[in-house]
Scaffold this motif. Sequence first.
Motif, PDB file in Angstrom:
ATOM      1  N   MET A   1       9.374  33.935  -1.045  1.00 53.60           N
ATOM      2  CA  MET A   1      10.017  35.157  -1.472  1.00 53.60           C
ATOM      3  C   MET A   1       8.963  36.244  -1.634  1.00 53.60           C
ATOM      4  SD  MET A   1      11.518  37.094  -4.505  1.00 53.60           S
ATOM      5  CE  MET A   1       9.932  36.905  -5.143  1.00 53.60           C
ATOM      6  N   ASN A   2       9.176  37.341  -0.968  1.00 54.23           N
ATOM      7  CA  ASN A   2       8.261  38.476  -1.048  1.00 54.23           C
ATOM      8  C   ASN A   2       8.759  39.480  -2.076  1.00 54.23           C
ATOM      9  OD1 ASN A   2       6.596  37.533   1.039  1.00 54.23           O
ATOM     10  ND2 ASN A   2       7.999  38.364   2.562  1.00 54.23           N
ATOM     11  N   LEU A   3       7.808  40.065  -2.775  1.00 51.82           N
ATOM     12  CA  LEU A   3       8.154  41.138  -3.701  1.00 51.82           C
ATOM     13  C   LEU A   3       8.359  42.425  -2.907  1.00 51.82           C
ATOM     14  CD1 LEU A   3       5.577  40.409  -6.535  1.00 51.82           C
ATOM     15  CD2 LEU A   3       8.026  39.920  -6.563  1.00 51.82           C
ATOM     16  N   PRO A   4       9.209  43.317  -3.414  1.00 56.95           N
ATOM     17  CA  PRO A   4       9.385  44.617  -2.757  1.00 56.95           C
ATOM     18  C   PRO A   4       8.059  45.384  -2.747  1.00 56.95           C
ATOM     19  CG  PRO A   4      11.129  44.224  -4.355  1.00 56.95           C
ATOM     20  CD  PRO A   4      10.101  43.147  -4.562  1.00 56.95           C
ATOM     21  N   PRO A   5       7.963  46.414  -1.918  1.00 55.30           N
ATOM     22  CA  PRO A   5       6.700  47.161  -1.811  1.00 55.30           C
ATOM     23  C   PRO A   5       6.311  47.904  -3.089  1.00 55.30           C
ATOM     24  CG  PRO A   5       8.432  48.199  -0.501  1.00 55.30           C
ATOM     25  CD  PRO A   5       8.979  46.896  -0.992  1.00 55.30           C
ATOM     26  N   HIS A   6       7.272  48.202  -3.935  1.00 59.57           N
ATOM     27  CA  HIS A   6       7.002  48.874  -5.207  1.00 59.57           C
ATOM     28  C   HIS A   6       8.180  48.625  -6.143  1.00 59.57           C
ATOM     29  CE1 HIS A   6       9.464  51.788  -2.988  1.00 59.57           C
ATOM     30  NE2 HIS A   6       9.943  52.109  -4.185  1.00 59.57           N
ATOM     31  N   ALA A   7       7.932  48.819  -7.419  1.00 58.88           N
ATOM     32  CA  ALA A   7       9.006  48.722  -8.412  1.00 58.88           C
ATOM     33  C   ALA A   7       9.729  50.063  -8.456  1.00 58.88           C
ATOM     34  CB  ALA A   7       8.441  48.376  -9.786  1.00 58.88           C
ATOM     35  N   TYR A   8      11.041  50.008  -8.312  1.00 61.62           N
ATOM     36  CA  TYR A   8      11.827  51.234  -8.393  1.00 61.62           C
ATOM     37  C   TYR A   8      12.003  51.614  -9.846  1.00 61.62           C
ATOM     38  CZ  TYR A   8      15.812  54.401  -8.208  1.00 61.62           C
ATOM     39  OH  TYR A   8      16.641  55.479  -8.368  1.00 61.62           O
ATOM     40  N   VAL A   9      11.673  52.847 -10.154  1.00 59.13           N
ATOM     41  CA  VAL A   9      11.901  53.429 -11.475  1.00 59.13           C
ATOM     42  C   VAL A   9      12.645  54.732 -11.224  1.00 59.13           C
ATOM     43  CG1 VAL A   9      10.861  54.317 -13.598  1.00 59.13           C
ATOM     44  CG2 VAL A   9       9.769  52.406 -12.368  1.00 59.13           C
ATOM     45  N   PRO A  10      13.918  54.810 -11.642  1.00 54.00           N
ATOM     46  CA  PRO A  10      14.703  56.015 -11.379  1.00 54.00           C
ATOM     47  C   PRO A  10      13.968  57.284 -11.818  1.00 54.00           C
ATOM     48  CG  PRO A  10      16.106  54.298 -12.250  1.00 54.00           C
ATOM     49  CD  PRO A  10      14.692  53.792 -12.362  1.00 54.00           C
ATOM     50  N   GLY A  11      13.963  58.246 -10.907  1.00 57.26           N
ATOM     51  CA  GLY A  11      13.331  59.520 -11.181  1.00 57.26           C
ATOM     52  C   GLY A  11      11.819  59.525 -11.000  1.00 57.26           C
ATOM     53  N   GLN A  12      11.236  58.343 -10.702  1.00 58.05           N
ATOM     54  CA  GLN A  12       9.782  58.270 -10.598  1.00 58.05           C
ATOM     55  C   GLN A  12       9.292  57.714  -9.264  1.00 58.05           C
ATOM     56  OE1 GLN A  12       8.070  56.286 -14.012  1.00 58.05           O
ATOM     57  NE2 GLN A  12       9.559  57.219 -15.382  1.00 58.05           N
ATOM     58  N   THR A  13      10.039  56.777  -8.691  1.00 60.40           N
ATOM     59  CA  THR A  13       9.617  56.151  -7.429  1.00 60.40           C
ATOM     60  C   THR A  13      10.797  56.152  -6.465  1.00 60.40           C
ATOM     61  OG1 THR A  13      10.209  53.933  -8.185  1.00 60.40           O
ATOM     62  CG2 THR A  13       7.933  54.657  -8.600  1.00 60.40           C
ATOM     63  N   PRO A  14      10.519  56.003  -5.170  1.00 65.72           N
ATOM     64  CA  PRO A  14      11.615  55.988  -4.190  1.00 65.72           C
ATOM     65  C   PRO A  14      12.502  54.754  -4.350  1.00 65.72           C
ATOM     66  CG  PRO A  14       9.469  56.209  -3.098  1.00 65.72           C
ATOM     67  CD  PRO A  14       9.207  55.934  -4.538  1.00 65.72           C
ATOM     68  N   ARG A  15      13.784  54.947  -4.120  1.00 63.71           N
ATOM     69  CA  ARG A  15      14.741  53.844  -4.184  1.00 63.71           C
ATOM     70  C   ARG A  15      14.627  53.017  -2.905  1.00 63.71           C
ATOM     71  NH1 ARG A  15      20.586  54.048  -6.783  1.00 63.71           N
ATOM     72  NH2 ARG A  15      21.243  51.963  -6.236  1.00 63.71           N
ATOM     73  N   HIS A  16      14.836  51.723  -3.036  1.00 62.06           N
ATOM     74  CA  HIS A  16      14.774  50.811  -1.897  1.00 62.06           C
ATOM     75  C   HIS A  16      16.010  50.951  -1.014  1.00 62.06           C
ATOM     76  CE1 HIS A  16      11.439  48.788  -3.807  1.00 62.06           C
ATOM     77  NE2 HIS A  16      12.167  48.563  -4.879  1.00 62.06           N
ATOM     78  N   ASP A  17      15.847  50.619   0.251  1.00 59.44           N
ATOM     79  CA  ASP A  17      16.981  50.506   1.162  1.00 59.44           C
ATOM     80  C   ASP A  17      17.866  49.372   0.638  1.00 59.44           C
ATOM     81  OD1 ASP A  17      18.690  49.621   3.277  1.00 59.44           O
ATOM     82  OD2 ASP A  17      17.327  50.514   4.733  1.00 59.44           O
ATOM     83  N   PRO A  18      19.164  49.622   0.445  1.00 57.93           N
ATOM     84  CA  PRO A  18      20.046  48.586  -0.116  1.00 57.93           C
ATOM     85  C   PRO A  18      20.056  47.289   0.694  1.00 57.93           C
ATOM     86  CG  PRO A  18      21.180  50.695  -0.017  1.00 57.93           C
ATOM     87  CD  PRO A  18      19.864  50.871   0.684  1.00 57.93           C
ATOM     88  N   SER A  19      19.764  47.365   1.982  1.00 56.31           N
ATOM     89  CA  SER A  19      19.786  46.155   2.807  1.00 56.31           C
ATOM     90  C   SER A  19      18.694  45.168   2.403  1.00 56.31           C
ATOM     91  CB  SER A  19      19.648  46.520   4.288  1.00 56.31           C
ATOM     92  OG  SER A  19      18.361  47.049   4.550  1.00 56.31           O
ATOM     93  N   LEU A  20      17.719  45.616   1.625  1.00 49.99           N
ATOM     94  CA  LEU A  20      16.660  44.740   1.139  1.00 49.99           C
ATOM     95  C   LEU A  20      17.226  43.556   0.367  1.00 49.99           C
ATOM     96  CD1 LEU A  20      13.507  44.463   0.723  1.00 49.99           C
ATOM     97  CD2 LEU A  20      13.857  45.693  -1.420  1.00 49.99           C
ATOM     98  N   PHE A  21      18.406  43.739  -0.229  1.00 50.87           N
ATOM     99  CA  PHE A  21      18.985  42.713  -1.093  1.00 50.87           C
ATOM    100  C   PHE A  21      20.137  41.937  -0.443  1.00 50.87           C
ATOM    101  CE2 PHE A  21      17.145  46.076  -3.643  1.00 50.87           C
ATOM    102  CZ  PHE A  21      16.264  45.348  -4.428  1.00 50.87           C
ATOM    103  N   ASP A  22      20.462  42.248   0.814  1.00 54.49           N
ATOM    104  CA  ASP A  22      21.621  41.623   1.457  1.00 54.49           C
ATOM    105  C   ASP A  22      21.548  40.105   1.478  1.00 54.49           C
ATOM    106  OD1 ASP A  22      22.780  44.090   1.881  1.00 54.49           O
ATOM    107  OD2 ASP A  22      22.298  44.164   4.034  1.00 54.49           O
ATOM    108  N   ASP A  23      20.422  39.535   1.886  1.00 53.09           N
ATOM    109  CA  ASP A  23      20.306  38.080   1.952  1.00 53.09           C
ATOM    110  C   ASP A  23      20.435  37.454   0.570  1.00 53.09           C
ATOM    111  OD1 ASP A  23      20.023  38.140   4.691  1.00 53.09           O
ATOM    112  OD2 ASP A  23      17.830  37.997   4.635  1.00 53.09           O
ATOM    113  N   LEU A  24      19.911  38.130  -0.436  1.00 56.86           N
ATOM    114  CA  LEU A  24      20.022  37.613  -1.805  1.00 56.86           C
ATOM    115  C   LEU A  24      21.485  37.596  -2.232  1.00 56.86           C
ATOM    116  CD1 LEU A  24      17.001  39.408  -3.489  1.00 56.86           C
ATOM    117  CD2 LEU A  24      17.094  37.114  -2.485  1.00 56.86           C
ATOM    118  N   HIS A  25      22.170  38.699  -2.008  1.00 53.75           N
ATOM    119  CA  HIS A  25      23.578  38.788  -2.392  1.00 53.75           C
ATOM    120  C   HIS A  25      24.413  37.744  -1.671  1.00 53.75           C
ATOM    121  CE1 HIS A  25      23.141  43.269  -3.756  1.00 53.75           C
ATOM    122  NE2 HIS A  25      22.414  42.444  -4.456  1.00 53.75           N
ATOM    123  N   ASP A  26      24.064  37.469  -0.420  1.00 53.84           N
ATOM    124  CA  ASP A  26      24.817  36.495   0.369  1.00 53.84           C
ATOM    125  C   ASP A  26      24.558  35.051  -0.053  1.00 53.84           C
ATOM    126  OD1 ASP A  26      25.901  38.572   1.830  1.00 53.84           O
ATOM    127  OD2 ASP A  26      24.527  38.331   3.536  1.00 53.84           O
TER     128      ASP A  26
END
Length: 141
Positions: free
Chosen positions: A1-26
């Motif tokens: 399992m790879n960590l995302p490229p950065h931690a998303y913090v609303p208003g401070q960092t870019p939001r991840h592409d939602p598809s990043l979590f598709d396999d997890l959700h499935d």
Amino acid sequence: MNLPPHAYVPGQTPRHDPSLFDDLHDSVRVGMTGAEIANSAAWRAGRAFFEHGFYWEAHEALEPVWMATAPNSVERHAVQALIQTANAALKARMNRPNAVRRLCGMAETHLHACGSGVRDVMGLPLDDLESRIETLRKNAI
């Protein structure tokens, strides 16, 4: 399992592409047993994200896990406690102490709903989670 490229913090960092979590959700679905959920990619990733400080990502990975657990089950309460603790940690990072305290209270309510004799749910040590909640609350000044 790879960590995302950065931690998303609303208003401070870019939001991840939602598809990043598709396999997890499935990897989870309603009707799975606690053991099956504990072995799911979503549960494993959600815990890893939390432990590595990716709190928003932990919530994103754990949401379908929560939805797959049986209503009012120990598993559901434990997952909700972890989600609310992740939310509290994210709010701490955002310097929102009132939100931290509120979310810590919610997390504790779910922990207590697991029952006093339950110390581990799906490999999640509840004592460790309780300690994290206490630390977040103490630091929310």
